[in-house]
Motif scaffolding. Structure first.
Motif: not given
Length: 408
Positions: A347-372
């Motif tokens: 699952e998407v929420g089970q990925r252990g790297s930002l490379l995967e979580l953001t698909w190499n920067g294509r899809d930013a993740i939302e944090l309270e301090g801003g997107k990453r």
């Protein structure tokens, strides 16, 4: 029995007597004296002092500034010391001797508890490897032809393995985007994490003699959480044809605690079903003990959970990795550390790297301090984990914490 003893733990404490991970600590009044300790609840027991107070035959082994002598002592000593420690913290008659030797965790400084001899990192999650393959080889097969035949790995840098809490200085290096005419030099702009589990070798092996699958417990003392920090832009430019180098070697963070294998007996689980025949030295179908570990990891960035990678999904087991890295006759040394590779689930929420979580920067993740997309200076990453223990308990694996400092 004393009132309000530190040994009277809340029900379900993941660092109860069923766990007893090892670490090394110093106190404020003796900052230059490192001591071997065992965590119990929110305290650390001075193991050497306890062994001396109770007349243990292992007193000299435990009155050491590091875990190294115990690692080298071998499996029989590991078992006997663990049994003694369990008795010391559970038998009421020992409390008068043990309680004065307990130090609150928030009053001690924790250190890297062992000397890292060699460091090897693997690439053992089929989900992670498939995701990476789809990103960088979109028109080809996601997995390389060798991936299901052997555990792929690389030899890292032992001298840059650091204990949890150590800042991570943003590395600089060469990078070249596909559209760039030439490489440039500067701080990494794609600094990433890799949530992993590390395995610590105690008993060495003889040069020229491979370690078979069934000898895993004879050589591996325990496991620890591990974050293999990665500069993805540096890595992408350098890794062909020999693999990761400067994009990985700047720093690897590990937990201050090493959990003995015996504490994780209830967490052993079968690895995913394999759809590929394995060569005999890797074929674990007939092994008495399942090779996987049911470890549940949580990744937090600046206090917000971004992923929960499940270690039980790993295609290659720690025993197979050990067998593979010695099958050519390479010897093990006390303090060898090897990482599982990034832990990622389906699952998407089970990925252990930002490379995967953001698909190499294509899809930013939302944090309270801003997107990453990748890590920014000042970001703090914390890995925590637990595994099922005996009788419905949980075994805590401590944490791996690191804050990103600006490039120098």
């Amino acid at each position: 029995m004393s009132e309000h003893s530190p040994l009277d733990l809340a029900e379900g404490d993941p660092f109860g007597p069923h766990n007893l991970p090892y670490g090394v600590f110093t106190t404020a009044d003796e900052p230059g004296r490192r001591r071997l300790g065992v965590r119990i609840g929110a305290h650390v027991l001075d193991a050497g002092a306890a062994a001396h107070a109770l007349g243990s035959p292992y007193a000299s082994l435990l009155a050491q500034p590091s875990l190294d002598p115990l690692l080298a002592a071998g499996r029989t000593a590991w078992r006997d010391v663990r049994r003694a420690l369990t008795a010391w913290v559970t038998v009421p008659a020992h409390r008068p001797e043990i309680e004065p030797l307990l130090h609150p965790l928030d009053a001690v400084t924790l250190h890297l508890p062992y000397t890292v001899a060699d460091y090897v990192d693997f690439y053992a999650s089929e989900h992670h490897a498939t995701n990476v393959g789809r990103m960088f080889r979109p028109d080809g097969e996601p997995l390389t032809p060798n991936w299901k035949h052997l555990p792929i790995g690389y030899h890292g840098r032992a001298g840059t393995v650091v204990v949890s809490g150590t800042d991570v200085v943003r590395p600089s290096g060469q990078r070249k985007a596909p559209a760039d005419a030439a490489p440039v030099f500067g701080p990494s702009v794609k600094l990433d994490i890799e949530a992993e589990v590390g395995f610590l070798v105690g008993t060495p092996s003889e040069l020229g003699r491979p370690v078979p699958l069934g000898s895993f417990r004879d050589h591996v003392f325990g496991l620890t959480l591990l974050n293999d920090w990665s500069a993805r832009d540096v890595q992408a430019w350098e890794y062909v044809p020999l693999g990761p180098f400067l994009g990985k070697s700047f720093q690897t963070s590990v937990s201050a605690w090493v959990t003995p294998l015996e504490a994780l007996d209830a967490a052993r689980t079968a690895p995913p079903a394999r759809d590929f025949p394995l060569l005999p030295y890797l074929d674990d179908a007939a092994e008495e003990e399942p090779g996987g570990f049911d470890v549940r990891i949580t990744v937090e960035i600046n206090g917000e959970a971004v992923a929960e990678p499940p270690f039980s999904t790993m295609y290659w087991t720690a025993a197979q990795q050990l067998a593979h890295m010695t099958v050519n006759g390479a010897s093990l040394r006390t303090g060898d550390l090897y990482g599982s590779g990034t832990v990622s689930g389906p699952e998407v929420g089970q990925r252990g790297s930002l490379l995967e979580l953001t698909w190499n920067g294509r899809d930013a993740i939302e944090l309270e301090g801003g997107k990453r997309t990748f890590l920014e200076d000042g970001d703090e990453v914390v890995l925590t984990a637990w595994a099922p223990g005996p009788d419905g308990t949980r075994v805590g694996l401590g944490e791996v914490r690191g804050r990103i400092a600006p490039a120098v």
